[in-house]
Each structure stands twice: as structure tokens, then as C-alpha cells.
Design a protein around this motif. Sequence first.
Motif, PDB file in Angstrom:
ATOM      1  N   GLU A 356     -22.595 -36.066   8.418  1.00 30.47           N
ATOM      2  CA  GLU A 356     -21.316 -35.809   9.071  1.00 30.47           C
ATOM      3  C   GLU A 356     -20.185 -36.604   8.469  1.00 30.47           C
ATOM      4  O   GLU A 356     -20.534 -37.693   7.935  1.00 30.47           O
ATOM      5  CB  GLU A 356     -21.443 -36.124  10.692  1.00 30.47           C
ATOM      6  CG  GLU A 356     -22.455 -35.324  11.414  1.00 30.47           C
ATOM      7  CD  GLU A 356     -22.911 -36.081  12.737  1.00 30.47           C
ATOM      8  OE1 GLU A 356     -22.084 -35.489  13.688  1.00 30.47           O
ATOM      9  OE2 GLU A 356     -23.608 -37.059  12.822  1.00 30.47           O
ATOM     10  N   SER A 357     -19.121 -36.206   8.762  1.00 34.70           N
ATOM     11  CA  SER A 357     -18.075 -37.062   8.121  1.00 34.70           C
ATOM     12  C   SER A 357     -17.695 -38.111   9.230  1.00 34.70           C
ATOM     13  O   SER A 357     -18.031 -38.128  10.612  1.00 34.70           O
ATOM     14  CB  SER A 357     -16.619 -36.412   7.942  1.00 34.70           C
ATOM     15  OG  SER A 357     -16.235 -35.880   9.243  1.00 34.70           O
ATOM     16  N   ILE A 358     -17.142 -39.260   8.876  1.00 32.73           N
ATOM     17  CA  ILE A 358     -16.649 -40.308   9.824  1.00 32.73           C
ATOM     18  C   ILE A 358     -15.667 -39.893  10.786  1.00 32.73           C
ATOM     19  O   ILE A 358     -15.962 -40.101  12.033  1.00 32.73           O
ATOM     20  CB  ILE A 358     -15.961 -41.453   8.967  1.00 32.73           C
ATOM     21  CG1 ILE A 358     -16.880 -42.026   8.109  1.00 32.73           C
ATOM     22  CG2 ILE A 358     -15.445 -42.751  10.050  1.00 32.73           C
ATOM     23  CD1 ILE A 358     -16.388 -43.173   7.043  1.00 32.73           C
ATOM     24  N   GLU A 359     -14.759 -38.998  10.547  1.00 29.00           N
ATOM     25  CA  GLU A 359     -13.959 -38.333  11.317  1.00 29.00           C
ATOM     26  C   GLU A 359     -14.354 -37.612  12.411  1.00 29.00           C
ATOM     27  O   GLU A 359     -14.084 -37.559  13.527  1.00 29.00           O
ATOM     28  CB  GLU A 359     -13.033 -37.663  10.442  1.00 29.00           C
ATOM     29  CG  GLU A 359     -11.780 -36.740  11.353  1.00 29.00           C
ATOM     30  CD  GLU A 359     -10.694 -36.226  10.472  1.00 29.00           C
ATOM     31  OE1 GLU A 359      -9.606 -36.513  10.376  1.00 29.00           O
ATOM     32  OE2 GLU A 359     -11.267 -35.167  10.108  1.00 29.00           O
ATOM     33  N   ASP A 360     -15.545 -36.595  11.779  1.00 27.20           N
ATOM     34  CA  ASP A 360     -16.261 -35.829  13.150  1.00 27.20           C
ATOM     35  C   ASP A 360     -16.981 -36.772  14.154  1.00 27.20           C
ATOM     36  O   ASP A 360     -16.661 -36.482  15.126  1.00 27.20           O
ATOM     37  CB  ASP A 360     -17.007 -34.878  12.234  1.00 27.20           C
ATOM     38  CG  ASP A 360     -16.437 -33.878  11.521  1.00 27.20           C
ATOM     39  OD1 ASP A 360     -15.254 -33.602  11.791  1.00 27.20           O
ATOM     40  OD2 ASP A 360     -16.935 -33.039  10.791  1.00 27.20           O
ATOM     41  N   VAL A 361     -17.541 -37.694  13.482  1.00 31.00           N
ATOM     42  CA  VAL A 361     -18.302 -38.411  14.428  1.00 31.00           C
ATOM     43  C   VAL A 361     -17.185 -39.407  15.431  1.00 31.00           C
ATOM     44  O   VAL A 361     -17.516 -39.397  16.602  1.00 31.00           O
ATOM     45  CB  VAL A 361     -19.160 -39.567  13.696  1.00 31.00           C
ATOM     46  CG1 VAL A 361     -19.756 -40.582  14.722  1.00 31.00           C
ATOM     47  CG2 VAL A 361     -20.172 -39.110  12.768  1.00 31.00           C
ATOM     48  N   TRP A 362     -16.191 -39.954  14.716  1.00 32.26           N
ATOM     49  CA  TRP A 362     -15.292 -40.758  15.714  1.00 32.26           C
ATOM     50  C   TRP A 362     -14.564 -39.752  16.634  1.00 32.26           C
ATOM     51  O   TRP A 362     -14.396 -40.288  17.831  1.00 32.26           O
ATOM     52  CB  TRP A 362     -14.197 -41.196  14.689  1.00 32.26           C
ATOM     53  CG  TRP A 362     -13.220 -41.928  15.310  1.00 32.26           C
ATOM     54  CD1 TRP A 362     -11.684 -41.575  15.652  1.00 32.26           C
ATOM     55  CD2 TRP A 362     -13.246 -43.167  15.905  1.00 32.26           C
ATOM     56  NE1 TRP A 362     -11.097 -42.731  16.023  1.00 32.26           N
ATOM     57  CE2 TRP A 362     -11.727 -43.670  16.348  1.00 32.26           C
ATOM     58  CE3 TRP A 362     -14.192 -44.258  15.825  1.00 32.26           C
ATOM     59  CZ2 TRP A 362     -11.547 -44.988  16.910  1.00 32.26           C
ATOM     60  CZ3 TRP A 362     -13.854 -45.407  16.305  1.00 32.26           C
ATOM     61  CH2 TRP A 362     -12.618 -45.992  16.906  1.00 32.26           C
ATOM     62  N   ASN A 363     -14.447 -38.334  16.675  1.00 33.97           N
ATOM     63  CA  ASN A 363     -13.893 -37.479  17.486  1.00 33.97           C
ATOM     64  C   ASN A 363     -14.721 -36.814  18.388  1.00 33.97           C
ATOM     65  O   ASN A 363     -14.256 -35.867  18.903  1.00 33.97           O
ATOM     66  CB  ASN A 363     -12.881 -36.780  16.638  1.00 33.97           C
ATOM     67  CG  ASN A 363     -11.691 -37.343  16.089  1.00 33.97           C
ATOM     68  OD1 ASN A 363     -10.729 -37.494  17.125  1.00 33.97           O
ATOM     69  ND2 ASN A 363     -11.600 -37.857  14.880  1.00 33.97           N
TER      70      ASN A 363
END
Length: 425
Positions: A356-363
Motif C-alpha cells: 500500500e502507499s503511505i498515504e493510503d495507510v495514513w488515511n
Amino acid sequence: MSFPEVLQVEPTNTCNLSCIMCVRRTWRQADFGYMSWSLFKKIVDESTGRIRRLALYGFGEPLSHPRFVDFAAYARTVLGDGVFIHFVTNGTLMDGNTARRVFEAGVDQVAFSVDAPDIKPLSEIRVGAQHYNVLGNLRETARVKRDYGARVGVAVVLMKRNYRMLPEIVERAGELDLDFVVVSQMVPYHPALVGEAVYTTASREAVEFFREAGGELDSLAKEAVYDSLLAHYKYVSSGRQRLYLQLVEKIASRGYSVNADIARDAIKRESLLKDVEEYIERAREHANKYGIEARLPSVYADSLKRTCPYVDENATMILWDGSVAPCMDLAYNHPLYTNFHVKSIKAVRFGNVTQESIEDVWNKPSYVQFRRVRRKLPSSVPWCADCPFATKKCWFVDANEYDCYGNEVGCNECIYSAGLAHCIL
């Protein structure tokens, strides 16, 4: 969509020392390894123009990663000069040549984990350090840093065996022209370490209240239980329950509550706690004398001033295998010995950036909610050390899955939130 401002990236969770207070000593089924080059590049590439700090360390010795310098150089090249890059090391591998390579790669700051001013007591805490020239490496790195405008400091874990050494550690740091000192109280991951703790998890306000009203509080508490039964079955009351509630309301009006067992223990150890405070104050005086930045711990918690360092900094942690944890304390399974009980801390993962992307995990909604709850810790997360039930086999102190406010993942006994321990983010 938002993005973390600070990334803590763990190059490896392997280490060449066996420190007595390290959580790694409690791991039974943890996997060990090194972050791959491709994963590190992916993390850095996704973070370009989006982060302000990069912390290159976790639960291992970062310099034991064979490509650590390459990691730092790549991060500096891609992220640019506006991102602050730093790490924490046990100092065993950070000799003068390595220091030059690290600073040339673009690292802005390094903290040496040094818990004593001399190698003998240091190696008794950081077992295996006697085989390395740790203090010599610190001196050499302090000399080299001047050529690069980098920052060097020390990180100290405070225990009964070393708290009186703290002023000398700070004075030595001043003589070496170091930039900062970060001191944290020890987190007991093993029952043998409980006696090394030189702090109390009770709020000072709660302890002082118990000192004044403790005897009356104890006796009234027992009588109030009998009085409530009397009122229930015979419809009469001795008034003891009302007196007890009036007494409790005095401390509640200040925003605190009291655990008699923990407060009583704090009073019993009062001379030790005062001595620790005096040595911390001496360390502060040395820091001021030499112009060293000093983050020093408290000796009492304060339930009303709790704050999550990772939430405050908008930070996240990425482990060597790409797993994303909200903080170091929740990165791996481990026991915690606190407040007269053992607690099972279960690792928390919100995703893995290999898929996953960092952005997807963070959100992810679960992660967003996790952070939202911890933005106002005093009102949204309980503090067990001041709760009367914490030492009475409360259901919520055995593990960290939930707390008594209904929050999924309990942070109700985290000493980092209470100003007792410090994160270097």
C-alpha cells in the motif's frame, strides 16, 4: 488526503548489544531482518515534498544495516535540504570514519545512547558495550560534527543504578560541546526491572491529596461499601457513603482521582523520588551552564497534561518489513510491568507499505480515528495510575486491546504520554 509530517523508518530490528532494559529481550516470536533497498526507495519517493523530518532508527542498531549510509544519502538527495534527517545509535559502530560518511551523506543529527559516563557502568547496562570504544566514538563524532555543522547529543535511560550519574553525563556532554541531552525514565519490560524505576505513575496532585486524606479515605471507602449495602437492604444509612463521596469529590473537582495503592507507594518512596528530582535539577544546571538543550523527565506523572508525541508531531513508524505502527511502544508485542500488574501490549498495525502507499495507510478510517482520540488524551483516554480500580483486578489493565472509555487500543498506561519518557522524533 493528508500525509504524515514525520516518518520514523526502522532500517533493522537486529542489534549487537543486549541492553538490560531493552524490549527486544522480551520478544519470543518476532521476525528479525533488514529493510530492503527497494522498500526504502519506495518510502522516500512517496514522501518527497511531504515530510519535514526523517528518523532513521527503530528497535535495532541502525548502523548494523549494511546500506545505512546509502539510505541516508538517497533520502537527502531525493527529499532535499529542507528535511531534517537524524537517528539514534548505541555508538558501537560510529567511529570517526563512519561519522564522516554519515554526515557527508546528509544526516543532520545523531544521538548516542549513553547511560553512564564511564565504560564499566555503561557496559553493565548496555551489555556488550565493553567490546567497543563507545565513549571514544562519541568524542570523535563530536569532533567531526564541527566540520559538517551537524548536531550530536546523548540519549539516557534513567534507572536507580545510574540516576546519580546524570549530572556527570551532562557535564561530559558539555565538555565535548554536544548539542543536546534527552533523558527518559525506564519502561519496565521485565519484573526484575520494576525495582529500577525512579518515578511514580501517580499524578503529584493525587499523591498530595492522599497524603492529607489517605487514612480517612481508606477507612471511609470500606465503610461506604457496608453503608451502601445497608441502604439497599434496610433502607437506612450511616452517612459514611456520603462522606466518602464528598471526600472523593474534592480531588475530582481538580480533575484528578486517586489510586490508594499507587499513591501510598509514592509516599513510601518519597525520599528516593526527591533525590532523583535533585539530580535531575543538577543535570539541568549543567545543561544551562554549557548551553545544551535538555529534555529531562518528570518524576511524577500528570494525568491532565498527557499528550501523545507521535500524534503531536503527525508522525508514523514504518518497520523494517514495511509494517506501519502508530508508535514505537505499539510496534511489537511485549509485556509491561506497571501499576503493580503485568500488561500484555499487543502490536498495532494499520497496514504495510510494501503493498500500500503511505498515504493510503495514513488515511485509513481506523488510523484516522486512532489519532483523533489521542489529540485530547486527558479527556478521551483514562489514566489508570490514578484510578481506584487499577490495582483491583480491573478488566482493562490486562491487555491494551481496549480501555474503559471504549477506545479500541488502550494507551491508558503509556508513560511516554505522561512526560516520564521521551521520544526522539
